[in-house]
Design a protein around this motif. Sequence first.
Motif, PDB file in Angstrom:
ATOM      1  N   UNK A 136       6.981   7.544  -7.682  1.00 28.17           N
ATOM      2  CA  UNK A 136       7.604   6.429  -8.183  1.00 28.17           C
ATOM      3  C   UNK A 136       6.671   6.071  -9.579  1.00 28.17           C
ATOM      4  N   UNK A 137       7.147   5.167 -10.273  1.00 28.97           N
ATOM      5  CA  UNK A 137       6.415   4.801 -11.395  1.00 28.97           C
ATOM      6  C   UNK A 137       5.967   3.299 -11.039  1.00 28.97           C
ATOM      7  N   UNK A 138       4.704   2.901 -11.481  1.00 26.04           N
ATOM      8  CA  UNK A 138       4.647   1.351 -11.607  1.00 26.04           C
ATOM      9  C   UNK A 138       5.168   0.648 -12.686  1.00 26.04           C
ATOM     10  N   UNK A 139       5.753  -0.641 -12.300  1.00 29.41           N
ATOM     11  CA  UNK A 139       6.269  -1.428 -13.351  1.00 29.41           C
ATOM     12  C   UNK A 139       5.070  -1.832 -14.317  1.00 29.41           C
ATOM     13  N   UNK A 140       5.363  -2.255 -15.824  1.00 29.93           N
ATOM     14  CA  UNK A 140       4.642  -2.471 -16.628  1.00 29.93           C
ATOM     15  C   UNK A 140       3.284  -3.564 -16.186  1.00 29.93           C
ATOM     16  N   UNK A 169       0.875  -1.118   0.064  1.00 33.13           N
ATOM     17  CA  UNK A 169      -0.136  -0.084   0.034  1.00 33.13           C
ATOM     18  C   UNK A 169       0.853   1.308   0.140  1.00 33.13           C
ATOM     19  N   UNK A 170       1.947   1.171   0.707  1.00 31.79           N
ATOM     20  CA  UNK A 170       2.858   2.534   0.676  1.00 31.79           C
ATOM     21  C   UNK A 170       3.460   2.665  -0.744  1.00 31.79           C
ATOM     22  N   UNK A 171       3.679   1.567  -1.421  1.00 33.36           N
ATOM     23  CA  UNK A 171       4.433   1.640  -2.728  1.00 33.36           C
ATOM     24  C   UNK A 171       3.097   2.332  -3.601  1.00 33.36           C
ATOM     25  N   UNK A 172       1.908   2.007  -3.320  1.00 33.75           N
ATOM     26  CA  UNK A 172       0.785   2.610  -4.058  1.00 33.75           C
ATOM     27  C   UNK A 172       0.859   3.946  -3.841  1.00 33.75           C
ATOM     28  N   UNK A 173       0.712   4.459  -2.896  1.00 32.24           N
ATOM     29  CA  UNK A 173       0.611   5.986  -2.089  1.00 32.24           C
ATOM     30  C   UNK A 173       1.749   6.667  -3.034  1.00 32.24           C
ATOM     31  N   UNK A 174       3.124   6.052  -2.874  1.00 33.83           N
ATOM     32  CA  UNK A 174       4.177   6.664  -3.799  1.00 33.83           C
ATOM     33  C   UNK A 174       3.677   6.967  -5.395  1.00 33.83           C
TER      34      UNK A 174
END
Length: 166
Positions: free
Chosen positions: A42-46, A31-36
């Motif tokens: 940050x950008x999501x991976x494909x 969830x903290x990565x989604x927040x970033x």
Amino acid sequence: MKEYNIGEKIKELRLSLEISQNDLAKQICEPQDLEKIEKGDEYPTLPQLHTLAKRLGIPITYFFETNWNQNVDYVNSVKTLMRNYARDREYKALYEIVKREEQSDLFRDKLNKQFLMWHEGICVYHVDKNKGRSLEMLYDALKITNREMNDFTEDEIQIMHSIGVI
């Protein structure tokens, strides 16, 4: 280089669909990565972006469109989500969306109103267990666009299929 604001679009859709960060992030990222991602830090991976798009009920190309109409995108996203809930037999969740969107000005035109009434009729049968009211709603949905009951569109044929199933 073109800035696509992927995180902003993810957050906007997530909030409009009333999905928490925790629920959206499940089995995709923390969830903290989604927040970033939503903040643009940050950008999501494909693979992450593909799964996020699928979970949000949109094509992955949505994130890269530069000239898009927010209202049309929102309506199409909601319709896709509703179709997915119907397909997965998640009728209570589908019913909640129908009730919420009935109040929206975006679903007031004939085709969108018909789409909502069709899915509400399905929910009335499966959730409320009211076959008579369900069939009445489905026939009313058909009559919104086809009073003559001939030359059916694809959606009208699907509504007739729902009537047949019920």
